[in-house]
Design a protein around this motif. Structure first.
Motif, PDB file in Angstrom:
ATOM      1  N   TYR A  47       0.156   6.246  -7.373  1.00 28.24           N
ATOM      2  CA  TYR A  47      -1.253   5.610  -7.966  1.00 28.24           C
ATOM      3  C   TYR A  47      -2.372   6.009  -7.314  1.00 28.24           C
ATOM      4  O   TYR A  47      -2.158   6.668  -6.375  1.00 28.24           O
ATOM      5  CB  TYR A  47      -0.867   4.094  -7.823  1.00 28.24           C
ATOM      6  N   PRO A  48      -3.220   6.239  -8.251  1.00 26.71           N
ATOM      7  CA  PRO A  48      -4.525   6.574  -7.698  1.00 26.71           C
ATOM      8  C   PRO A  48      -5.089   5.739  -6.320  1.00 26.71           C
ATOM      9  O   PRO A  48      -4.806   4.597  -6.321  1.00 26.71           O
ATOM     10  CB  PRO A  48      -5.645   6.610  -8.759  1.00 26.71           C
TER      11      PRO A  48
ATOM     12  N   GLN B 256       4.551   5.902  -4.998  1.00 28.77           N
ATOM     13  CA  GLN B 256       4.745   6.007  -6.433  1.00 28.77           C
ATOM     14  C   GLN B 256       3.455   6.647  -7.219  1.00 28.77           C
ATOM     15  O   GLN B 256       3.704   6.779  -8.514  1.00 28.77           O
ATOM     16  CB  GLN B 256       4.864   4.597  -7.074  1.00 28.77           C
TER      17      GLN B 256
ATOM     18  N   GLY C  19      -4.811  -2.890  -5.095  1.00 22.61           N
ATOM     19  CA  GLY C  19      -3.696  -3.721  -4.931  1.00 22.61           C
ATOM     20  C   GLY C  19      -3.288  -4.250  -3.460  1.00 22.61           C
ATOM     21  O   GLY C  19      -2.883  -5.277  -3.296  1.00 22.61           O
TER      22      GLY C  19
ATOM     23  N   LEU D  54       2.598   1.793  -3.365  1.00 23.41           N
ATOM     24  CA  LEU D  54       1.916   2.268  -4.391  1.00 23.41           C
ATOM     25  C   LEU D  54       1.411   3.779  -4.375  1.00 23.41           C
ATOM     26  O   LEU D  54       1.701   4.328  -5.294  1.00 23.41           O
ATOM     27  CB  LEU D  54       0.591   1.234  -4.493  1.00 23.41           C
ATOM     28  N   MET D  55       1.412   4.042  -3.030  1.00 18.30           N
ATOM     29  CA  MET D  55       1.138   5.456  -2.799  1.00 18.30           C
ATOM     30  C   MET D  55       2.312   6.467  -3.117  1.00 18.30           C
ATOM     31  O   MET D  55       2.164   7.458  -3.409  1.00 18.30           O
ATOM     32  CB  MET D  55       0.425   5.602  -1.301  1.00 18.30           C
TER      33      MET D  55
ATOM     34  N   SER E  28       0.909  -1.166  -0.038  1.00 13.21           N
ATOM     35  CA  SER E  28       0.046  -0.024  -0.011  1.00 13.21           C
ATOM     36  C   SER E  28       0.807   1.255   0.053  1.00 13.21           C
ATOM     37  O   SER E  28       0.733   2.379  -0.665  1.00 13.21           O
ATOM     38  CB  SER E  28      -1.018  -0.106   1.088  1.00 13.21           C
TER      39      SER E  28
ATOM     40  N   VAL F 299      -6.466   2.275  -7.112  1.00  8.77           N
ATOM     41  CA  VAL F 299      -5.569   1.267  -7.636  1.00  8.77           C
ATOM     42  C   VAL F 299      -4.841   0.823  -6.230  1.00  8.77           C
ATOM     43  O   VAL F 299      -4.558  -0.340  -6.025  1.00  8.77           O
ATOM     44  CB  VAL F 299      -4.573   1.849  -8.625  1.00  8.77           C
ATOM     45  N   VAL F 300      -4.707   1.890  -5.465  1.00  7.83           N
ATOM     46  CA  VAL F 300      -3.854   1.472  -3.949  1.00  7.83           C
ATOM     47  C   VAL F 300      -4.601   0.670  -3.187  1.00  7.83           C
ATOM     48  O   VAL F 300      -4.188  -0.474  -2.783  1.00  7.83           O
ATOM     49  CB  VAL F 300      -3.441   2.731  -3.180  1.00  7.83           C
TER      50      VAL F 300
END
Length: 329
Positions: A106-107, A104, A114, A101-102, A98, A110-111
């Motif tokens: 990502y919206p 980098q 994922g 992803l955040m 989590s 998606v987080v």
């Protein structure tokens, strides 16, 4: 004539009495943990009246929210007669994913997807190994506990992941009106989990697996499939707890969750989950988590060192297991 009527009525009356006693006993397990919670609050309040302040009580519920989610998660597995020792490290792995992803960019959808997918895959791994190999869940999840912990460290490079967007923290660690969001999330998980266990075929099948696995198999229930589903649900809920934790901390530490495993299992058992399978209560698991959080908060309130708090939690776990054994005797 009166004797004949009594004899004719006795089977139904006996059945009704048996049903009533069984139902009362089942409910008493929750009433007992509620009584223990109230007594604990009263004891700490008698020592220091400030313990009963609204701020402190809200903080206790807030601190119990993630433990409650994990307790409900592991209850799904315990009901089937299994155990999930990897739930804490599954939380850590999901939290790291989590956070990465955040960080980098990502919206949010998606987080969330994922993170949930990471938890679900962890549970699928456990469930698949258990059902295909026949190895006991204790051994499998003990091994996967180490695997998930190692993966969390590998993925994060052994470092805490920062760069959590403020909007994510506001969403999962903010407030909905006057109520902290983690409490709302825990309540939603409680409602959904209770509905699943009480009103769906899935809940019925999971209970059947724990009550009599071979009978369930002969009845046509896909034992392997529903066993795996229980572990997928467990780790998916751990992923929910991971997002709440990351939101609250504003960072994703690969060591997260290491101290939540035993409190989660203890809360589930104190709340009525039978380690032999077939019984469990989502509401009881939540109340058990509240009791543990209250003990920790009370000891902290009294300036008791963390070392002694660990001893107290260990005693609670042993007493919970002993109570579970005595109730089944």
């Amino acid at each position: 004539m009166a004797k004949l009527e009594a004899a004719n009525a006795s089977p139904g009356a006996a059945a009704t009495e048996k049903w009533s006693v069984r139902r009362l006993f089942s409910e008493w397990r929750e009433l007992g943990i509620i009584a223990a919670l109230i007594m604990t609050v009263l004891v700490f309040t008698a020592i220091d009246p400030e313990f009963l302040s609204s701020y402190n009580l809200v903080n206790i519920v807030l601190q119990a929210s993630v433990t409650a989610i994990l307790a409900m998660a592991v209850t799904f597995v315990i009901i089937t007669g299994g155990i999930d020792l990897s739930i804490g490290t599954a939380l850590a792995l999901s939290a790291v994913v989590s956070g990465l992803l955040m960080s980098q960019g990502y919206p949010l959808p998606v987080v969330v997807l994922g993170t949930l997918a990471t938890g679900a895959l962890a549970g699928l791994f456990n469930g698949t190994i258990i059902t295909l190999s026949g190895i006991t869940p204790f051994v499998v999840t003990l091994g996967s506990m180490s695997i998930f912990s190692g993966l969390a460290l590998i993925v994060s490079g052994g470092q805490t992941v920062y760069g959590i967007p403020p909007e994510f923290s506001d969403l999962l660690a903010g407030k909905i009106g006057p109520i902290p969001t983690p409490i709302v999330i825990a309540f939603v998980v409680l409602v959904v989990s209770s509905v699943v266990m009480r009103m769906t075929k899935l809940g019925e099948y999971l209970i059947a697996l724990g009550g009599a696995r071979e009978v369930a198999r002969l009845a046509g229930i896909k034992v392997g499939f529903y066993t795996a589903i229980a572990y997928v649900i467990s780790s998916s809920l751990a992923a929910v707890g991971a997002m709440v934790t990351v939101g609250r901390l504003g960072a994703a530490d690969p060591a997260l969750g290491a101290d939540l495993l035993l409190p989660a299992i203890a809360a589930a058992v104190m709340g009525g989950a039978d380690l032999n399978g077939g019984e469990g209560s989502m509401l009881g698991a939540v109340i058990g988590a509240l009791l543990i959080a209250t003990l920790q908060a009370g000891l902290t309130f009294l300036n008791v060192q963390a070392f002694y708090q660990q001893v107290a939690i260990g005693v609670v776990i042993i007493l919970a297991l002993l109570s579970n054994r005595l109730q089944k005797a």
